[in-house]
Design an enzyme around this catalytic site. Sequence first.
Site, PDB file in Angstrom:
ATOM      1  N   ILE A  62       0.837  -1.208   0.000  1.00 48.20           N
ATOM      2  CA  ILE A  62       0.000   0.000   0.000  1.00 48.20           C
ATOM      3  C   ILE A  62       0.871   1.256   0.000  1.00 48.20           C
ATOM      4  O   ILE A  62       0.596   2.222  -0.720  1.00 48.20           O
ATOM      5  CB  ILE A  62      -0.957  -0.029   1.225  1.00 48.20           C
ATOM      6  CG1 ILE A  62      -1.954  -1.189   1.084  1.00 48.20           C
ATOM      7  CG2 ILE A  62      -1.696   1.294   1.385  1.00 48.20           C
ATOM      8  CD1 ILE A  62      -2.854  -1.425   2.289  1.00 48.20           C
ATOM      9  N   SER A 190      -7.219  -1.104  10.049  1.00 46.69           N
ATOM     10  CA  SER A 190      -7.631  -2.322   9.344  1.00 46.69           C
ATOM     11  C   SER A 190      -9.059  -2.659   9.741  1.00 46.69           C
ATOM     12  O   SER A 190      -9.572  -2.122  10.737  1.00 46.69           O
ATOM     13  CB  SER A 190      -6.699  -3.465   9.771  1.00 46.69           C
ATOM     14  OG  SER A 190      -7.217  -4.703   9.389  1.00 46.69           O
ATOM     15  N   TYR A 203      -2.367  -8.591  16.300  1.00 42.40           N
ATOM     16  CA  TYR A 203      -2.506  -7.575  15.241  1.00 42.40           C
ATOM     17  C   TYR A 203      -3.784  -6.777  15.467  1.00 42.40           C
ATOM     18  O   TYR A 203      -3.784  -5.549  15.448  1.00 42.40           O
ATOM     19  CB  TYR A 203      -2.548  -8.285  13.886  1.00 42.40           C
ATOM     20  CG  TYR A 203      -2.782  -7.387  12.695  1.00 42.40           C
ATOM     21  CD1 TYR A 203      -1.807  -6.481  12.283  1.00 42.40           C
ATOM     22  CD2 TYR A 203      -3.980  -7.448  11.976  1.00 42.40           C
ATOM     23  CE1 TYR A 203      -2.028  -5.660  11.170  1.00 42.40           C
ATOM     24  CE2 TYR A 203      -4.203  -6.642  10.869  1.00 42.40           C
ATOM     25  CZ  TYR A 203      -3.211  -5.746  10.477  1.00 42.40           C
ATOM     26  OH  TYR A 203      -3.427  -4.937   9.387  1.00 42.40           O
ATOM     27  N   LYS A 207      -4.238  -2.747  16.254  1.00 46.90           N
ATOM     28  CA  LYS A 207      -5.036  -1.843  15.416  1.00 46.90           C
ATOM     29  C   LYS A 207      -6.199  -1.248  16.230  1.00 46.90           C
ATOM     30  O   LYS A 207      -6.546  -0.085  16.035  1.00 46.90           O
ATOM     31  CB  LYS A 207      -5.566  -2.577  14.171  1.00 46.90           C
ATOM     32  CG  LYS A 207      -4.461  -3.038  13.209  1.00 46.90           C
ATOM     33  CD  LYS A 207      -3.729  -1.876  12.544  1.00 46.90           C
ATOM     34  CE  LYS A 207      -2.732  -2.348  11.492  1.00 46.90           C
ATOM     35  NZ  LYS A 207      -1.983  -1.263  10.852  1.00 46.90           N
ATOM     36  N   SER A 239      -0.907  -7.193  -1.350  1.00 49.98           N
ATOM     37  CA  SER A 239       0.363  -6.635  -0.848  1.00 49.98           C
ATOM     38  C   SER A 239       1.199  -7.776  -0.283  1.00 49.98           C
ATOM     39  O   SER A 239       0.826  -8.939  -0.392  1.00 49.98           O
ATOM     40  CB  SER A 239       0.086  -5.598   0.247  1.00 49.98           C
ATOM     41  OG  SER A 239      -0.170  -6.249   1.471  1.00 49.98           O
TER      42      SER A 239
HETATM   43  N1  LIG Z   1      -2.826  -5.563   2.735  1.00 49.52           N
HETATM   44  C1  LIG Z   1      -3.892  -5.745   3.492  1.00 49.52           C
HETATM   45  O1  LIG Z   1      -4.713  -6.635   3.257  1.00 49.52           O
HETATM   46  C2  LIG Z   1      -4.116  -4.801   4.651  1.00 49.52           C
HETATM   47  C3  LIG Z   1      -5.400  -4.757   5.213  1.00 49.52           C
HETATM   48  C4  LIG Z   1      -5.630  -3.895   6.270  1.00 49.52           C
HETATM   49  C5  LIG Z   1      -4.612  -3.107   6.751  1.00 49.52           C
HETATM   50  N2  LIG Z   1      -3.368  -3.170   6.191  1.00 49.52           N
HETATM   51  C6  LIG Z   1      -2.324  -2.310   6.748  1.00 49.52           C
HETATM   52  O2  LIG Z   1      -1.720  -1.586   5.689  1.00 49.52           O
HETATM   53  C7  LIG Z   1      -0.412  -1.204   6.084  1.00 49.52           C
HETATM   54  C8  LIG Z   1       0.551  -1.479   4.945  1.00 49.52           C
HETATM   55  O3  LIG Z   1       0.657  -2.868   4.781  1.00 49.52           O
HETATM   56  P1  LIG Z   1       0.831  -3.590   3.368  1.00 49.52           P
HETATM   57  O4  LIG Z   1      -0.379  -4.376   3.155  1.00 49.52           O
HETATM   58  O5  LIG Z   1       1.261  -2.646   2.339  1.00 49.52           O
HETATM   59  O6  LIG Z   1       2.006  -4.618   3.748  1.00 49.52           O
HETATM   60  P2  LIG Z   1       3.514  -4.767   3.231  1.00 49.52           P
HETATM   61  O7  LIG Z   1       3.519  -4.913   1.757  1.00 49.52           O
HETATM   62  O8  LIG Z   1       4.084  -5.864   4.055  1.00 49.52           O
HETATM   63  O9  LIG Z   1       4.215  -3.383   3.614  1.00 49.52           O
HETATM   64  C9  LIG Z   1       4.613  -3.100   4.935  1.00 49.52           C
HETATM   65  C10 LIG Z   1       5.591  -1.943   4.915  1.00 49.52           C
HETATM   66  O10 LIG Z   1       5.990  -1.658   6.274  1.00 49.52           O
HETATM   67  C11 LIG Z   1       7.411  -1.530   6.310  1.00 49.52           C
HETATM   68  N3  LIG Z   1       7.943  -1.916   7.620  1.00 49.52           N
HETATM   69  C12 LIG Z   1       7.840  -3.111   8.247  1.00 49.52           C
HETATM   70  N4  LIG Z   1       8.491  -3.068   9.415  1.00 49.52           N
HETATM   71  C13 LIG Z   1       9.023  -1.828   9.540  1.00 49.52           C
HETATM   72  C14 LIG Z   1       9.809  -1.171  10.518  1.00 49.52           C
HETATM   73  N5  LIG Z   1      10.216  -1.806  11.636  1.00 49.52           N
HETATM   74  N6  LIG Z   1      10.167   0.112  10.335  1.00 49.52           N
HETATM   75  C15 LIG Z   1       9.787   0.756   9.201  1.00 49.52           C
HETATM   76  N7  LIG Z   1       9.053   0.203   8.220  1.00 49.52           N
HETATM   77  C16 LIG Z   1       8.677  -1.083   8.390  1.00 49.52           C
HETATM   78  C17 LIG Z   1       7.915  -2.451   5.202  1.00 49.52           C
HETATM   79  O11 LIG Z   1       9.169  -2.016   4.705  1.00 49.52           O
HETATM   80  P3  LIG Z   1      10.613  -2.574   5.155  1.00 49.52           P
HETATM   81  O12 LIG Z   1      10.510  -4.047   5.251  1.00 49.52           O
HETATM   82  O13 LIG Z   1      11.511  -2.090   4.045  1.00 49.52           O
HETATM   83  O14 LIG Z   1      10.917  -1.888   6.442  1.00 49.52           O
HETATM   84  C18 LIG Z   1       6.855  -2.223   4.132  1.00 49.52           C
HETATM   85  O15 LIG Z   1       7.176  -1.092   3.359  1.00 49.52           O
HETATM   86  C19 LIG Z   1      -0.120  -1.940   7.370  1.00 49.52           C
HETATM   87  O16 LIG Z   1      -0.291  -1.073   8.463  1.00 49.52           O
HETATM   88  C20 LIG Z   1      -1.175  -3.030   7.407  1.00 49.52           C
HETATM   89  O17 LIG Z   1      -1.492  -3.415   8.719  1.00 49.52           O
HETATM   90  C21 LIG Z   1      -3.103  -4.005   5.147  1.00 49.52           C
END
Ligand SMILES: NC(=O)c1ccc[n+]([C@@H]2O[C@H](COP(=O)([O-])OP(=O)(O)OC[C@H]3O[C@@H](n4cnc5c(N)ncnc54)[C@H](OP(=O)(O)O)[C@@H]3O)[C@@H](O)[C@H]2O)c1
Length: 337
Positions: A62, A190, A203, A207, A239
């Site tokens: 995202i 979320s 998790y 949230k 993602s």
């Molecule tokens: N995808 C879904 O279905 C979904 C649904 C509801 C909510 N969300 C929320 O959306 C947000 C983005 O998630 P996503 O789906 O895009 O997942 P993702 O592809 O796993 O991206 C997560 C991002 O967080 C970064 N990250 C992880 N640990 C970190 C740390 N210690 N310090 C700084 N950056 C860190 C990662 O980069 P690095 O590894 O390079 O640090 C990556 O850029 C999250 O808050 C997730 O809970 C996602």
Amino acid sequence: QMDCGALCVLWCLTPFYFLIGCLCFVFMDADFTLMWASMLGNKPENKLKGLVVWVTGASSGIGEELAYQLARCGSRLILSARREDELNRVKRHCLECSNLQDENILVLPLDLLERSSHEEKTKAVIEYFGCIDILINNCGRSQRSLYIETSIDVYQALMELNFLGTVSITKQVLPHMTRQGTGSIVTVSSVAGIAGAPLATGYSASKHALQGFFNSLRCELTDFPNILISMVCPGPVKSQVVHNAFTEEVNKPVTTPGNQDHKMPTSRCVHLMLVGIANGVKEMWIAQQPFLLYYYLWQYIRTFAWFITNILARKRVQNFKAGLDADSAYFTKAKTS
Ligand SMILES: NC(=O)c1ccc[n+]([C@@H]2O[C@H](COP(=O)([O-])OP(=O)(O)OC[C@H]3O[C@@H](n4cnc5c(N)ncnc54)[C@H](OP(=O)(O)O)[C@@H]3O)[C@@H](O)[C@H]2O)c1
């Protein structure tokens, strides 16, 4: 004055309006406020052009898509996450797909867990751009494990990252916004921040904590009407979130990330987020059906929501225990990944 005949016609048309509303709901992928804003509200490209936007978790999923769409809107960007090489890749693509110049995008590696670095990182942003208009707290990790089998260290890690890390970076940025008198703090929560989520107890707790924190902070900031505190609650979105999720132990990787066919395209989710930000929406529910219906049940018909949740959760846990893809297991028999 309206006569009796006109009132009768209006009254007779009520079921028709209700039917139209229900039909629209079937095709909606966001709550009514956000859908309304997306049809009639401000366009993100008009409202976000030139603004300084700091995106955490910008190296994948995202956050990465946020970077691309914000770049196309003409926002100036700070891209943060831990992996600098990935952030540079995202920056290169932002420059290719927009009219931004190299100096309009700052790559700022950041580990959200290193709270002592947050003050210095925020200062670096202010020194570079002179202000921060929007902070998007997007970084986060999910969980795929049963509570009974999960180490307490995983719960600590989830709260440290998703909750305390976000609160800490917000603490550094908010004073700049109160001095400016304007700004937006947008946090990606979320559906698990609103409803219970089996296999994601920690998790979901993190949230829920974010929801409680930012809803309370919004109340504290009533003297700053131009500061927006906005919560984004996506359902399943394509993602790396499952791949990167915590499991029973802090360093144990997920073995069955599962397929993503049933999930919302990242670009659609991010587009709706930007519509919400451009229109000052305080809480956004973004999900395809039937997940969107689930939000409304949780909000308005809790008892029925519990009934449905228990049926689906049972199936999900059973599939997880059988080593199947738990994520696509809500409504159909899961496929092995
Ligand atoms: N995808 C879904 O279905 C979904 C649904 C509801 C909510 N969300 C929320 O959306 C947000 C983005 O998630 P996503 O789906 O895009 O997942 P993702 O592809 O796993 O991206 C997560 C991002 O967080 C970064 N990250 C992880 N640990 C970190 C740390 N210690 N310090 C700084 N950056 C860190 C990662 O980069 P690095 O590894 O390079 O640090 C990556 O850029 C999250 O808050 C997730 O809970 C996602």
